[in-house]
Design a protein around this motif. Structure first.
Motif, PDB file in Angstrom:
ATOM      1  N   LEU A  33       0.826  -1.215   0.000  1.00 39.07           N
ATOM      2  CA  LEU A  33       0.000   0.000   0.000  1.00 39.07           C
ATOM      3  C   LEU A  33       0.852   1.253   0.000  1.00 39.07           C
ATOM      4  N   SER A  34       1.946   1.260   0.770  1.00 37.90           N
ATOM      5  CA  SER A  34       2.846   2.417   0.786  1.00 37.90           C
ATOM      6  C   SER A  34       3.444   2.660  -0.594  1.00 37.90           C
ATOM      7  N   ALA A  39       3.437   5.663  -5.785  1.00 36.57           N
ATOM      8  CA  ALA A  39       3.236   5.656  -7.243  1.00 36.57           C
ATOM      9  C   ALA A  39       2.074   6.565  -7.631  1.00 36.57           C
ATOM     10  N   GLY A  40       1.002   6.514  -6.862  1.00 32.53           N
ATOM     11  CA  GLY A  40      -0.139   7.395  -7.126  1.00 32.53           C
ATOM     12  C   GLY A  40       0.232   8.858  -6.980  1.00 32.53           C
ATOM     13  N   LEU A  44      -0.214  11.795  -9.833  1.00 33.49           N
ATOM     14  CA  LEU A  44      -1.449  12.497  -9.507  1.00 33.49           C
ATOM     15  C   LEU A  44      -1.761  13.673 -10.434  1.00 33.49           C
ATOM     16  N   GLN A  45      -0.823  14.556 -10.649  1.00 33.66           N
ATOM     17  CA  GLN A  45      -1.064  15.776 -11.417  1.00 33.66           C
ATOM     18  C   GLN A  45      -0.603  15.685 -12.873  1.00 33.66           C
ATOM     19  N   VAL A  46      -0.102  14.520 -13.287  1.00 33.97           N
ATOM     20  CA  VAL A  46       0.405  14.382 -14.664  1.00 33.97           C
ATOM     21  C   VAL A  46      -0.666  14.707 -15.708  1.00 33.97           C
ATOM     22  N   PRO A  47      -1.921  14.243 -15.565  1.00 41.79           N
ATOM     23  CA  PRO A  47      -2.924  14.616 -16.572  1.00 41.79           C
ATOM     24  C   PRO A  47      -3.132  16.128 -16.690  1.00 41.79           C
ATOM     25  N   GLY A  91       6.699  10.611   1.280  1.00 42.65           N
ATOM     26  CA  GLY A  91       7.288  10.770  -0.052  1.00 42.65           C
ATOM     27  C   GLY A  91       6.333  11.240  -1.125  1.00 42.65           C
ATOM     28  N   GLU A  92       5.051  10.850  -1.012  1.00 39.73           N
ATOM     29  CA  GLU A  92       4.102  11.277  -2.050  1.00 39.73           C
ATOM     30  C   GLU A  92       3.948  12.791  -2.061  1.00 39.73           C
TER      31      GLU A  92
END
Length: 135
Positions: A33-34, A39-40, A44-47, A91-92
């Motif tokens: 999950l971490s 990765a999420g 997240l903001q790439v689109p 880190g995210e």
């Protein structure tokens, strides 16, 4: 995920055949999950960034929310580093901060022109970042 945990769980689950060891299952699920959250956060903001690059337009974005999106992760990152927490805990927010800085840069390029100069905006933003980290 901690390498020592992986090795010990490998020994318990694979070598000893205890596939239902609750402690190992919990640690493996937590690590997965971490990793998924990191990765999420990285994507997240790439689109939004890709859309801005494609259209070369930043209309409809709120400057206030964009600036807040840069400020908000800084104390979380600072606290995680100062407390010695693992990167998987904060880190995210690093990925989010980097992506939001890119979005603000594109907003400055293609959004409505601000009443103050870009140099002053950059100075104010960097000053606030330094103030947040130091205090």
């Amino acid at each position: 995920m901690n390498v020592a945990v992986l090795k010990s769980c490998y020994g318990v689950m694979v070598q000893n055949g205890d596939f239902f060891n609750v402690n190992c299952i919990n640690q493996l699920v937590s690590g997965a999950l971490s990793t998924a959250i990191l990765a999420g956060g990285a994507l997240l903001q790439v689109p939004q960034i890709m859309n801005m690059l494609k259209t070369k337009d930043a209309s409809g974005l709120s400057a206030t929310s964009l600036y807040a999106s840069i400020i908000i992760p800084i104390p979380i990152i600072s606290y995680g580093i100062l407390q010695g927490h693992p990167v998987s805990n904060w880190g995210e927010n690093v990925f989010s901060l980097i992506q939001n800085i890119i979005i603000v840069s594109l907003f400055w390029q293609w959004g409505p022109k601000p009443k103050i100069s870009t140099q002053n905006m950059i100075g104010i933003t960097l000053g606030f970042i330094v103030f947040t980290i130091c205090c």
